[in-house]
Design an enzyme around this catalytic site. Structure first.
Site, short mmCIF file in Angstrom:
data_model
loop_
_atom_site.label_atom_id
_atom_site.label_comp_id
_atom_site.label_asym_id
_atom_site.label_seq_id
_atom_site.Cartn_x
_atom_site.Cartn_y
_atom_site.Cartn_z
CE LYS A 22 -50.82 120.18 -11.17
NZ LYS A 22 -48.96 119.54 -11.39
CG ASN A 23 -49.46 118.31 -14.81
OD1 ASN A 23 -49.91 118.92 -14.29
ND2 ASN A 23 -50.54 117.27 -14.40
NE ARG A 93 -39.92 117.00 -13.16
CZ ARG A 93 -39.25 116.77 -13.23
NH1 ARG A 93 -38.53 117.24 -12.12
NH2 ARG A 93 -38.40 116.27 -14.05
CB CYS A 117 -45.04 115.13 -5.30
SG CYS A 117 -46.74 115.65 -5.59
NE ARG A 122 -41.56 114.30 -10.74
CZ ARG A 122 -42.39 115.00 -10.38
NH1 ARG A 122 -43.48 115.05 -10.59
NH2 ARG A 122 -42.54 115.84 -9.20
N PRO A 123 -35.22 113.62 -13.22
CG PRO A 123 -33.76 112.27 -14.79
CD PRO A 123 -35.00 111.72 -13.36
CG ASP A 125 -31.36 113.16 -18.04
OD1 ASP A 125 -32.31 113.37 -17.39
OD2 ASP A 125 -30.91 112.58 -18.65
CD GLN A 126 -35.18 112.56 -21.80
OE1 GLN A 126 -34.98 111.47 -23.33
NE2 GLN A 126 -36.18 111.95 -20.91
CG ASP A 305 -50.40 112.10 -12.18
OD1 ASP A 305 -48.85 112.31 -12.58
OD2 ASP A 305 -50.38 113.44 -13.40
NE ARG A 397 -47.66 120.94 -5.52
CZ ARG A 397 -46.56 119.86 -6.79
NH1 ARG A 397 -47.28 119.02 -5.83
NH2 ARG A 397 -46.37 119.61 -7.41
#
Length: 418
Positions: A22-23, A93, A117, A122-123, A125-126, A305, A397
């Site tokens: 998935k990722n 996300r 989730c 988990r910002p 900003d980067q 994970d 998911r």
């Protein structure tokens, strides 16, 4: 809401296939926005996040068709939309991954701040500061990220900490930027490498994917390509832990041993025998489980994970163990549910101390996130009696047909309406 009903204990034995990751599939789908030529992806997993991303791409003007050769995507209507609305992406996300491709291809994008989730802040900003380094003007307003740039330009950017999504977003954006981009302190996960392989097939010039420094020489346009999504190391790792916790003997067709090394090393130390075959991986538990500590870390460290699944395993180990979570600040939500089943786990900040072995008993438990769902299913395999795992939409998911695969391995599990 649907539930899984699991009757334990059960010993897993047999062979199952491992789906595409998935990722890795999600950024590959987003990469189709970078060209007006067809991109064909094979080994896409049949999970909810992939369906959500596909709906988002259709909204953005991508036509999709499933054929015998895979899913064919074509962004042939780039002017139709430049936004990822909240209603489409509130559960996922990975929606932020369309930001870089849209900005690079169209010069503008408006993307809802991502959901997913509830395992930590988990910002992004980067992602945003990296795009600003490439010349974008970025604003946050009313829960959306708005970005604009007449043209992106190559730059040097260093991530404050490795971020998989941020690395992927900037690789895609930099592929169409003018000049050379150098990204430092990049995420080294296999999924980043898999995305770069697709982009290179499309005509991108990328060196160093999978390493800490990645160099991208921008090109004027990208073309179509055919690409296979790599095997899901987290799904494979989950079933390896399932074989270990149940005292089983399981073979995983399509699993990549190299990508699973941080887990398989620990499972071997715990008393499992792991062997490689052509295109597969087999685990047999040889005796009592030995306790072993873990510390989660970005790849090539132990994957966050797989932390929850490993914790379930340690409840059955002969002695105490410690799990240290360094990636997300809120990823011990499964502990309360495991304790309801009879586990003895104490939390102290980023540490969880597991006392084993403790007999588990079936109970009604609630899934709080994707990997916590898998953890509770694994615990149910060794529990005495019936366990009901509620809110399994989290599970859907990221895991393809989990109950059917577990049935193939001999577990007594069924999906029922809640």
């Amino acid at each position: 809401m649907e539930q899984l009903h699991i009757h334990g204990p059960a010993r897993l034995k047999g062979t199952i296939p491992i789906a595409g990751a998935k990722n890795a599939a999600l950024p590959a789908l987003a990469a189709s926005l970078l060209t007006d030529e067809p991109v064909t992806l094979t080994r896409l997993p049949q999970v909810r996040d992939i369906a959500t991303m596909t709906r988002l791409l259709v909204h953005l003007g991508v036509s999709t068709a499933d054929t015998a050769g895979g899913r064919v995507l074509r962004h042939d209507s780039p002017a139709s939309a430049d936004d990822a609305p909240y209603e489409l992406v509130k559960t996922m996300r990975a929606s932020v991954l369309v930001l870089g491709p849209l900005l690079a291809r169209l010069g503008h994008a408006r993307v809802s701040l991502p959901g997913g989730c509830a395992i930590g802040v988990r910002p992004i900003d980067q992602h945003l500061s990296g795009l600003e380094a490439l010349g974008a003007e970025v604003n946050l307003e009313h829960g959306y990220v708005s970005a604009r740039a007449d043209r992106l330009f190559g730059a040097r950017y260093r991530f404050a900490m490795p971020t998989v999504g941020g690395t992927e977003n900037l690789i895609m954006a930099a592929s169409l930027a003018r000049g050379t981009t150098v990204l430092e302190n990049c995420a080294r996960e296999p999924e980043v490498r898999n995305l770069a392989e697709l982009l290179i097939k499309m005509g991108a010039r990328i060196r160093g994917a999978g390493e800490e420094v990645i160099q991208i020489e921008g090109v004027d346009s990208l073309g179509g390509a055919e690409h296979e999504v790599l095997p899901d190391r987290i799904e494979a790792g989950t079933y390896l832990v399932g074989a270990a916790i149940s005292g089983g003997d399981v073979t995983l067709d399509g699993a990549n041993a190299a990508d699973l090394a941080p887990l398989t090393e620990k499972l071997t130390e715990c008393g499992c025998e792991i062997s490689e075959s052509v295109g597969g991986l087999r685990l047999r538990r040889l005796g009592e489980l030995k306790p072993r500590d873990i510390v989660t870390a970005p790849h090539p460290g132990f994957p966050t994970d797989l932390q929850a699944q490993y914790m379930a395993l340690m409840t059955q180990a002969d002695g105490g163990s410690t799990v240290c979570e360094t990636v997300f600040e809120n990823r011990f939500q499964h502990v309360a549910e495991l304790n309801r089943m009879g586990a003895e786990i104490e939390i102290d900040g980023s540490f969880a101390r597991v006392h084993g072995p403790t007999p588990l008993s079936g109970a009604k438990v609630m899934a709080t996130d994707l990997r916590a769902s898998a953890c509770l299913v694994l615990a149910a395999l060794t529990a005495d009696g019936k366990t009901i795992v509620d809110r399994i939409y989290h599970l859907d998911r990221g895991y393809e047909k989990m109950e059917l695969k577990l049935q193939t391995l001999g577990a007594r599990v069924e999906r029922r309406p809640g």
